[in-house]
Design a protein around this motif. Structure first.
Motif, short mmCIF file in Angstrom:
data_model
loop_
_atom_site.label_atom_id
_atom_site.label_comp_id
_atom_site.label_asym_id
_atom_site.label_seq_id
_atom_site.Cartn_x
_atom_site.Cartn_y
_atom_site.Cartn_z
N GLN A 281 0.79 -1.23 0.00
CA GLN A 281 0.00 0.00 0.00
C GLN A 281 0.83 1.28 0.00
N GLY A 282 2.14 1.18 0.26
CA GLY A 282 2.98 2.37 0.27
C GLY A 282 2.67 3.32 1.42
N TYR B 37 9.08 2.48 -2.41
CA TYR B 37 8.20 3.56 -2.85
C TYR B 37 8.63 4.18 -4.18
N ARG C 162 7.14 0.31 -6.51
CA ARG C 162 5.74 0.71 -6.64
C ARG C 162 5.46 1.44 -7.97
N PRO C 163 6.31 2.38 -8.43
CA PRO C 163 6.03 3.02 -9.71
C PRO C 163 6.09 2.04 -10.89
N PRO D 131 2.43 -0.80 -10.21
CA PRO D 131 1.41 -0.14 -9.39
C PRO D 131 0.37 -1.10 -8.80
N ASP D 132 0.25 -2.30 -9.36
CA ASP D 132 -0.69 -3.29 -8.82
C ASP D 132 0.02 -4.31 -7.92
N GLN E 195 4.25 -1.95 -15.37
CA GLN E 195 3.54 -0.84 -16.02
C GLN E 195 4.30 0.48 -15.98
N GLY E 196 5.44 0.51 -15.29
CA GLY E 196 6.25 1.73 -15.20
C GLY E 196 7.71 1.39 -15.39
#
Length: 137
Positions: free
Chosen positions: A21-22, A55, A59-60, A63-64, A90-91
């Motif tokens: 969840q960050g 983070y 996470r970037p 994102p899921d 995705q990033g």
């Protein structure tokens, strides 16, 4: 709940609330001021280095991102967790453009706790293999 179960619960909370969840507030609550990541480079082995990895890097890129915990073993002040970090690329990840590929980073962590907080961490993971696979796409 005995201390071993409490320690395992803290590690599960860290994985869910911090990695998935960050949540910076939970991170700050669960990290001892003297925390050391024993497997990180000396220039990034404190709390800030660990937060940066989750983070600003993972996470970037994913994102899921989810954490799947398979096993936990607690003894004295240490908890060992076998888990996987899964998500969709995705990033940008360490210079690798998004591929849309599903990834699974296998991880084994050992966390030493003091008063319900992360004091030390050791870990091994398959991130390097994932990076090599993503570069091939």
């Amino acid at each position: 709940m005995d201390i071993l179960e409490q320690n395992k619960s803290v590690v599960r909370q860290f994985n869910k609330e911090v990695i998935e969840q960050g949540n910076r507030e939970t991170f700050n609550t669960l990290i001892d001021p003297d925390f050391i990541n024993q497997t990180a480079p000396p220039t990034a082995n404190g709390a800030d280095g660990m937060w940066n990895t989750f983070y600003n890097i993972l996470r970037p890129a994913f994102p899921d991102l989810k954490v799947e915990i398979y096993d936990q073993i607690a003894e004295n002040d240490k908890v060992t967790t076998r888990k996987a970090i899964v998500g969709t690329h995705q990033g940008v990840l360490m210079g690798i453009e998004p591929t849309g590929k599903q990834i699974k980073i296998d991880v084994i962590d050992i966390v030493r706790l003091k008063d319900g907080k992360y004091l030390e961490h050791w870990g091994i993971n398959t991130l390097q293999s994932i990076l090599m696979e993503l570069k091939k796409v």
